[in-house]
Design an enzyme around this catalytic site. Structure first.
Site, PDB file in Angstrom:
ATOM      1  N   ARG A 136      -0.318 -20.719  -1.537  1.00 12.56           N
ATOM      2  CA  ARG A 136      -0.692 -21.079  -0.165  1.00 12.56           C
ATOM      3  C   ARG A 136      -1.886 -22.031  -0.150  1.00 12.56           C
ATOM      4  NH1 ARG A 136      -0.436 -15.349   0.470  1.00 12.56           N
ATOM      5  NH2 ARG A 136       1.606 -14.709   1.276  1.00 12.56           N
ATOM      6  N   GLU A 165       7.704 -11.703 -16.284  1.00 12.34           N
ATOM      7  CA  GLU A 165       7.996 -10.319 -15.926  1.00 12.34           C
ATOM      8  C   GLU A 165       9.063  -9.783 -16.886  1.00 12.34           C
ATOM      9  OE1 GLU A 165       8.728  -6.741 -14.952  1.00 12.34           O
ATOM     10  OE2 GLU A 165       7.065  -7.737 -13.929  1.00 12.34           O
ATOM     11  N   SER A 218       8.361  -8.091  -7.249  1.00  8.64           N
ATOM     12  CA  SER A 218       7.983  -7.864  -5.841  1.00  8.64           C
ATOM     13  C   SER A 218       8.734  -6.686  -5.219  1.00  8.64           C
ATOM     14  CB  SER A 218       8.238  -9.128  -5.011  1.00  8.64           C
ATOM     15  OG  SER A 218       7.361 -10.152  -5.368  1.00  8.64           O
ATOM     16  N   CYS A 252       6.662   2.774  -5.110  1.00  2.71           N
ATOM     17  CA  CYS A 252       6.401   4.005  -4.357  1.00  2.71           C
ATOM     18  C   CYS A 252       7.636   4.492  -3.610  1.00  2.71           C
ATOM     19  CB  CYS A 252       5.261   3.776  -3.364  1.00  2.71           C
ATOM     20  SG  CYS A 252       3.701   3.279  -4.111  1.00  2.71           S
ATOM     21  N   ARG A 273       9.424 -21.473  -3.569  1.00  3.13           N
ATOM     22  CA  ARG A 273       8.036 -21.829  -3.277  1.00  3.13           C
ATOM     23  C   ARG A 273       7.356 -22.419  -4.513  1.00  3.13           C
ATOM     24  NH1 ARG A 273       4.838 -17.174  -0.816  1.00  3.13           N
ATOM     25  NH2 ARG A 273       3.678 -18.888   0.150  1.00  3.13           N
ATOM     26  N   ASP A 318      -2.712  -1.696 -11.258  1.00  2.00           N
ATOM     27  CA  ASP A 318      -2.795  -0.440 -12.006  1.00  2.00           C
ATOM     28  C   ASP A 318      -3.365  -0.593 -13.405  1.00  2.00           C
ATOM     29  OD1 ASP A 318      -1.612   0.535  -9.772  1.00  2.00           O
ATOM     30  OD2 ASP A 318       0.315   1.024 -10.686  1.00  2.00           O
ATOM     31  N   TRP A 345     -10.780  18.650  20.547  1.00  2.45           N
ATOM     32  CA  TRP A 345     -11.513  18.433  19.305  1.00  2.45           C
ATOM     33  C   TRP A 345     -10.497  18.201  18.194  1.00  2.45           C
ATOM     34  CZ3 TRP A 345     -16.627  17.797  18.321  1.00  2.45           C
ATOM     35  CH2 TRP A 345     -17.510  18.071  19.369  1.00  2.45           C
ATOM     36  N   ARG A 391     -17.872  19.487  12.239  1.00  2.02           N
ATOM     37  CA  ARG A 391     -18.807  20.431  12.866  1.00  2.02           C
ATOM     38  C   ARG A 391     -19.130  21.576  11.912  1.00  2.02           C
ATOM     39  NH1 ARG A 391     -16.357  21.963  18.640  1.00  2.02           N
ATOM     40  NH2 ARG A 391     -18.108  23.428  18.570  1.00  2.02           N
TER      41      ARG A 391
END
Length: 481
Positions: free
Chosen positions: A47, A60, A66, A70, A97, A312, A463, A471
């Site tokens: 960019r 890779e 990409s 998870c 790109r 990581d 609360w 508290r």
């Protein structure tokens, strides 16, 4: 301007040499690792700098780039329909790109003095050296696989990459029985145990910890265990796995401990991960006590002006304890990539550190933590007060109000918030974000009490549970004992 391209002559006899010449005016950014950090860094750099100014090459070793690791447990469970749903941007989109993404290509050596890397095409075996002006290490983490008998048997799986996830799904389909054992009870282990239950397996989880999820204090981990048992999962704690028994065909049949054997047609290793820094270690790059690369605030590797690292494979500053820690989370990895890409691209950004926020779930039980637990605080030499309160996620009279347990740690004398753990239902997990912001701002529990949080009966009691815990913690600090 004139630039010097470093290509040591004694290297070019190994495979194909770098084809760039000294007449090239642009710089070359080489990225090792094509997931969250690597591709975020490449995209951000692109960019900021066009193709005529910056050539970007990404190596890779896997089949994908990409993607969201998870999300793998939810793919295994069936919540996510296909691997493609976990891919944020395809290789073709990156190449459009002008990012030269080379899949199934493993970097096997880094030469910092010569500013070049040696890569090997995993399909053909061909090796070649590629020079760089800017190098980014985004090698991630690898699942821990202790040297136990049978650990590499068919039917034993780690869960780190999309390829791993596909192997698990294929293994589940090929299994002739319906017994599964999950070794370890971290986030991945707990999520995979639920996924296997939903796929119709009888699941046993074996952990050497006192309770599941060692990032929680044992009293909070006990709530997770109760939920898992309620799902039909057998949870075996305080137990060390000694190996995997295999059959005549080499496929796993059982997981063994000193006292018992647990039948297993499928075994998932959820023992944790370690930084994938063997490549960096061999290159002489600086590593921390937990094996992660050491970087400055701009994610530049300490002592090297032309090498960055993130995700990581690095250690990060814990803003609460002031220590360096290895915390493997996609949130950090993406931010590191943005910071690195800004630096390589001629901009400026820094990553100040983390407070260690993480969330997960077991069926409909939500689990969240941020900051320090009791063990972490003691290790950091901090004295603290610990309080635990019970509340509900909505006004008690509102339909659907569910119980929620909040544990909070505050520093003795100062009252500084040190950590929060939440286990409950009905929106429990995202309440941890309030605590994460308070930790980052180094707020005291007295200050947390005064936070102007949103209230309406369908969403919270008058609360909020976090304020109720604050508290209680403030009272403990005031008593001083």
């Amino acid at each position: 301007m004139n630039r010097v391209i470093h290509v040591p002559l004694h290297r070019v006899d190994i495979g194909q040499a770098d084809s760039r010449t000294v007449d090239d005016m642009g710089e070359r950014m080489v990225v090792i690792g094509g997931d969250a950090t690597g591709m975020a860094a490449a995209s951000q750099a692109r960019r900021l700098r066009g193709s005529d100014e910056l050539e970007i090459v990404v190596f890779e070793k896997g089949n994908h780039a990409s993607y969201s690791a998870c999300g793998i447990p939810y793919w295994v469970s069936g919540d996510v329909a296909a691997a493609d749903d976990l891919i944020a941007r395809s290789p073709a989109e990156h190449r459009e790109r002008d990012i030269d993404l080379r899949l199934r290509t493993e970097v096997t050596e880094i030469d910092p003095a010569g500013r070049q890397v040696l890569s090997r095409d995993l399909g053909t075996g061909a090796q070649s050296w590629t020079s760089y002006d800017k190098l980014v290490l985004a090698t991630g983490a690898t699942p821990v696989r202790p040297p136990l008998p049978g650990i590499d048997a068919e039917g034993v799986y780690g869960v780190q990459t999309l390829d791993d996830g596909q192997e698990v799904i294929d293994g589940i389909a090929a299994a002739t029985g319906r017994d599964a054992v999950v070794v370890g009870a971290g986030y991945i282990g707990v999520e995979m145990a639920e996924a296997l239950v939903r796929r119709g397996f009888r699941v046993t989880m074996v952990t050497r910890g006192a309770e599941p999820m060692s990032t929680l204090d044992p009293d909070m981990g006990a709530l997770v265990r109760e939920a898992m048992v309620g799902m039909g999962i057998r949870v075996v704690t305080d137990t060390e796995v000694t190996g995997m028994r295999t059959g005549s065909g080499g496929r796993v049949q059982a997981v063994t401990t000193a006292d018992e054997e647990y039948p297993a047609d499928v075994v998932i290793l959820g023992i944790g991960v370690r930084p994938a820094t063997d490549l960096a270690r061999r290159a002489g790059l600086p590593l921390g006590e937990e094996g992660g690369l050491l970087t400055d605030l701009a994610q530049r590797v300490r002592g090297y002006d032309d090498i960055w690292a993130g995700g990581d494979c690095v250690e990060v500053l814990d803003l609460v304890s002031g220590t360096l820690r290895h915390i493997a989370l996609g949130t950090h990895a993406n931010k590191h990539g943005q910071v690195i890409g800004s630096g390589v691209g001629g901009g400026y950004a820094t990553f100040p550190g983390v407070v260690g926020t993480a969330v997960s779930k077991v069926c409909d039980l939500e689990v969240a933590r941020t900051g320090l637990g009791e063990k972490d605080a003691r290790r950091a030499g901090l004295q603290f007060h610990s309080v635990t309160i019970e509340s509900t996620g909505r006004a008690g009279y509102f339909p659907g109000a569910e119980p929620m347990t909040v544990k909070m740690l505050a520093e003795r004398r100062t009252g500084r918030l040190l950590g929060v753990q939440i286990v409950g239902r009905d929106g429990a997990a995202k309440r941890i974000d309030t605590a994460a912001v308070a930790l980052t701002a180094r707020m005291t529990v007295e200050q947390v009490i005064s936070l102007d949080l949103g209230y309406a009966p369908p969403f919270s009691p008058v609360w909020d549970p976090v304020l109720v815990a604050a508290r209680a913690a403030a009272r403990a600090v005031a008593r001083g004992h």
